[in-house]
Design a protein around this motif. Structure first.
Motif, PDB file in Angstrom:
ATOM      1  N   LEU A   8       0.827  -1.203   0.000  1.00 52.64           N
ATOM      2  CA  LEU A   8       0.000   0.000   0.000  1.00 52.64           C
ATOM      3  C   LEU A   8       0.861   1.254   0.000  1.00 52.64           C
ATOM      4  O   LEU A   8       0.453   2.293  -0.537  1.00 52.64           O
ATOM      5  N   GLY A   9       2.066   1.156   0.547  1.00 52.22           N
ATOM      6  CA  GLY A   9       3.007   2.262   0.427  1.00 52.22           C
ATOM      7  C   GLY A   9       3.411   2.490  -1.015  1.00 52.22           C
ATOM      8  O   GLY A   9       3.571   3.632  -1.466  1.00 52.22           O
ATOM      9  N   LEU A  10       3.543   1.397  -1.761  1.00 53.29           N
ATOM     10  CA  LEU A  10       3.869   1.497  -3.190  1.00 53.29           C
ATOM     11  C   LEU A  10       2.729   2.177  -3.963  1.00 53.29           C
ATOM     12  O   LEU A  10       2.964   3.039  -4.818  1.00 53.29           O
ATOM     13  N   PHE A  11       1.488   1.787  -3.638  1.00 57.09           N
ATOM     14  CA  PHE A  11       0.343   2.419  -4.294  1.00 57.09           C
ATOM     15  C   PHE A  11       0.245   3.905  -3.940  1.00 57.09           C
ATOM     16  O   PHE A  11      -0.172   4.727  -4.766  1.00 57.09           O
ATOM     17  N   ARG A  12       0.628   4.244  -2.703  1.00 58.14           N
ATOM     18  CA  ARG A  12       0.621   5.664  -2.322  1.00 58.14           C
ATOM     19  C   ARG A  12       1.659   6.432  -3.144  1.00 58.14           C
ATOM     20  O   ARG A  12       1.396   7.547  -3.612  1.00 58.14           O
ATOM     21  N   GLU A  13       2.839   5.829  -3.342  1.00 53.86           N
ATOM     22  CA  GLU A  13       3.868   6.461  -4.170  1.00 53.86           C
ATOM     23  C   GLU A  13       3.348   6.699  -5.582  1.00 53.86           C
ATOM     24  O   GLU A  13       3.598   7.754  -6.190  1.00 53.86           O
ATOM     25  N   PHE A  14       2.634   5.697  -6.114  1.00 50.48           N
ATOM     26  CA  PHE A  14       2.084   5.835  -7.468  1.00 50.48           C
ATOM     27  C   PHE A  14       1.103   7.004  -7.541  1.00 50.48           C
ATOM     28  O   PHE A  14       1.158   7.819  -8.467  1.00 50.48           O
ATOM     29  N   SER A  15       0.197   7.086  -6.566  1.00 52.71           N
ATOM     30  CA  SER A  15      -0.798   8.160  -6.586  1.00 52.71           C
ATOM     31  C   SER A  15      -0.128   9.524  -6.494  1.00 52.71           C
ATOM     32  O   SER A  15      -0.538  10.482  -7.164  1.00 52.71           O
ATOM     33  N   GLU A  16       0.949   9.611  -5.695  1.00 56.92           N
ATOM     34  CA  GLU A  16       1.666  10.877  -5.578  1.00 56.92           C
ATOM     35  C   GLU A  16       2.427  11.195  -6.867  1.00 56.92           C
ATOM     36  O   GLU A  16       2.530  12.361  -7.261  1.00 56.92           O
ATOM     37  N   ALA A  17       2.939  10.146  -7.531  1.00 64.25           N
ATOM     38  CA  ALA A  17       3.696  10.348  -8.773  1.00 64.25           C
ATOM     39  C   ALA A  17       2.834  10.926  -9.882  1.00 64.25           C
ATOM     40  O   ALA A  17       3.324  11.647 -10.757  1.00 64.25           O
ATOM     41  N   ILE A  18       1.532  10.621  -9.863  1.00 63.49           N
ATOM     42  CA  ILE A  18       0.641  11.170 -10.891  1.00 63.49           C
ATOM     43  C   ILE A  18      -0.100  12.410 -10.382  1.00 63.49           C
ATOM     44  O   ILE A  18      -1.075  12.850 -10.986  1.00 63.49           O
ATOM     45  N   GLY A  19       0.404  12.943  -9.253  1.00 64.49           N
ATOM     46  CA  GLY A  19      -0.148  14.193  -8.753  1.00 64.49           C
ATOM     47  C   GLY A  19      -1.422  14.070  -7.950  1.00 64.49           C
ATOM     48  O   GLY A  19      -2.135  15.062  -7.760  1.00 64.49           O
ATOM     49  N   GLN A  20      -1.726  12.862  -7.452  1.00 66.38           N
ATOM     50  CA  GLN A  20      -2.945  12.644  -6.668  1.00 66.38           C
ATOM     51  C   GLN A  20      -2.567  12.239  -5.247  1.00 66.38           C
ATOM     52  O   GLN A  20      -2.505  11.070  -4.928  1.00 66.38           O
TER      53      GLN A  20
END
Length: 536
Positions: A330-342
């Motif tokens: 879930l930390g990885l998914f959080r990184e992804f959401s932040e990487a796309i500006g969300q």
């Protein structure tokens, strides 16, 4: 509301409060409660164990720093909300992760770095002692660590004057008393239910086993004294008060209840100390505690026999790994959401992702995972290798992915629980669950209910956790005028008006979990191969 605030201020001023401090695997938490068992203030300190020289450990600096930081944050919250500086507290209790090994010489020097429950380095010792005692001695237990050190001929052994757990150490630091609650003691060495003390015949057996070593000490001499819930186990000394409260406002002389392990405080926090009840505590590790009404027919390496804080026998299924791998993904998914500006709050990510599991195929679509950050005693693996596996035919989607990680978080636990329910025919009336996973409604309960094939409840107090549980035990020591048993005290006073949500096992989930667990068992050869051959 104003009256309630006045009552709380009076309670703080007069010292009609109880303080619980628990050292969890990732957080140290301090909780101050009033005589109605409501939380007045809390403080916490985040920490993490480290792998040093092959052992999982926390440094003494981290232990003391965390203790002081959690207390200070709680104290500041009281000052901020009520304008009062804490000088006296009615009672204090200390709790921590069970098991492990802390060995000291006569000067109080720690002889080797603290070896936590997470270490799977005592397999030979645990097996030998289990065979000798005809009583399961898990790898995590203090006596297994001590005996393994003997098998390894470690140099510190002749200097030992005292061994204890983390909770026992903090209690000793604050009171000068080498005490331990019976629940925590039962994770050091087997307990005799009739005497409410260490098993004397096994103590003698152990001394005979090691007689040729020539140590100046006998086992009973270096173990802490066992106390039962409700007993006073010491008072806060002047030195202890200065250690706990860096501002030096806190006065000595405050009574402390017996220090307990996180298993015992979990039972208290979920009101599951009666026979035929149980609780599940979910965190870095996961364990289920079932209070027994009959003895098991034989020794099982997957089942620990421990006790409640008042000495009733408990079957404990403990798996070293639970939430760490889920948290990492879930930390990885959080990184992804932040990487796309969300940028999304962590709690929201947990809620969305965990709820996806409710949309999944019952058996997770053929996916398989092992969230083993460390070795796993139930499945016989000495080291951890987090591993996610799928075949070309697997249904690889987000829902199945999340359900897989939830199932595997309880996979090793289910293997142990199946022994109790299917082989020993142990009856379980209810299971109470607590831990961060249950902050998201329904999902975690459904998974645990399927794993245990028993109704699972989450109380409104479940989020309070073990720090609240040890505060309750401290309050029980001071506020039990009627001399109620611990079970009656919890029922009549603490949980009388507490609401909970109960979920019964769903046939769809049970069938899916059974299919998954068969795949999980067969796939262990893959996990063992990863341990043996993957060098990371």
């Amino acid at each position: 509301m104003k009256t309630n605030r006045v009552n709380i201020k009076q309670a703080i001023t007069k010292g009609e409060t109880s303080l619980g401090i628990e050292f969890g695997s990732t957080r140290i938490k301090a909780v101050l409660i009033d005589n109605n068992f409501k939380t007045i203030a809390s403080g916490s300190y985040e920490w993490e164990n480290r792998l040093e020289d092959g052992f999982w450990t926390y440094s003494l600096v981290d232990i003391i720093t965390g203790l002081q930081a959690a207390y200070s944050e709680m104290k500041q919250e009281v000052e901020r909300n009520f304008g009062i500086t804490i000088r006296i507290i009615g009672s204090i209790g200390i709790s921590a992760m069970m098991h492990g090994y802390m060995a000291f010489d006569h000067t109080g020097e720690l002889l080797v770095p603290f070896r936590t429950w997470r270490n799977a380095t005592t397999g030979v010792a645990a097996k030998e002692l289990t065979d000798k005692f005809q009583f399961n001695i898990p790898e995590r237990w203090s006596i297994a660590h001590l005996y393994q050190a003997m098998l390894n001929d470690e140099k510190h052994l002749p200097r030992i004057d005292f061994i204890t757990t983390l909770a026992g150490y903090i209690h000793w630091l604050l009171t000068g008393n080498k005490a331990i609650g019976i629940g925590d003691a039962s994770g050091m060495f087997p307990i005799d239910e009739s005497t409410k003390d260490y098993n004397e015949s096994m103590i003698n057996q152990f001394d005979e086993i090691i007689a040729s070593k020539g140590y100046r000490w006998k086992l009973k001499d270096i173990l802490p004294k066992v106390y039962i819930s409700g007993e006073q186990a010491g008072e806060l000394t002047k030195v202890g008060a200065k250690i706990l409260d860096k501002s030096q406002n806190l006065q000595p002389g405050i009574p402390l209840c017996p220090p307990e392990g996180d298993a015992g405080t979990g039972m208290v926090a979920t009101n599951s100390v009666r026979k035929r009840t149980g609780n599940v505590s979910v965190g870095t590790s996961v364990f289920a505690m079932i209070v027994l009404e009959k003895e098991l027919s034989k020794v099982y390496p997957e089942i620990d026999l421990v006790t409640t804080p008042n000495g009733s026998p408990v079957a404990m299924v403990h798996a070293n790994n639970c939430s760490s791998d889920i948290n990492a993904w879930l930390g990885l998914f959080r990184e992804f959401s932040e990487a796309i500006g969300q940028k999304v709050e962590t709690d929201k990510i947990f809620e969305v992702m965990l709820n996806k599991a409710l949309e999944a195929d019952p058996d997770c679509g053929g996916l398989l995972s092992y969230g083993y950050f460390s070795g796993e005693n139930i499945t016989g693996l000495e080291q951890g290798r987090p591993l996610f596996v799928r075949s070309p035919e697997s249904k690889f989607n987000l829902a199945n992915f999340m359900r897989t990680h939830l199932f595997t978080a309880f996979g090793a636990l289910k293997i142990g629980m199946d022994i109790l329910t299917k082989e020993e025919n142990i009856s379980i009336d209810s299971i109470l669950a607590h831990g961060g996973l249950f902050k998201t409604p329904v999902v975690g309960q459904k998974i645990v209910a399927a794993a245990m094939n028993a109704p699972v409840s989450v109380m409104s107090t479940a989020g309070e956790g073990g720090a609240w549980g040890i505060a309750i035990l401290a309050s029980y020591m001071m506020n039990n005028e009627k001399k109620d048993s611990l079970e009656d005290f919890l029922d009549r006073k603490v949980f009388k008006e507490v609401e909970g949500q109960e979920i019964y096992p769903d046939g769809y989930d049970i069938k899916g979990f059974e299919a998954f667990i068969e795949r999980y068992k067969k796939g262990l050869v893959i996990e063992q191969a990863a341990v043996d051959h993957l060098i990371l």
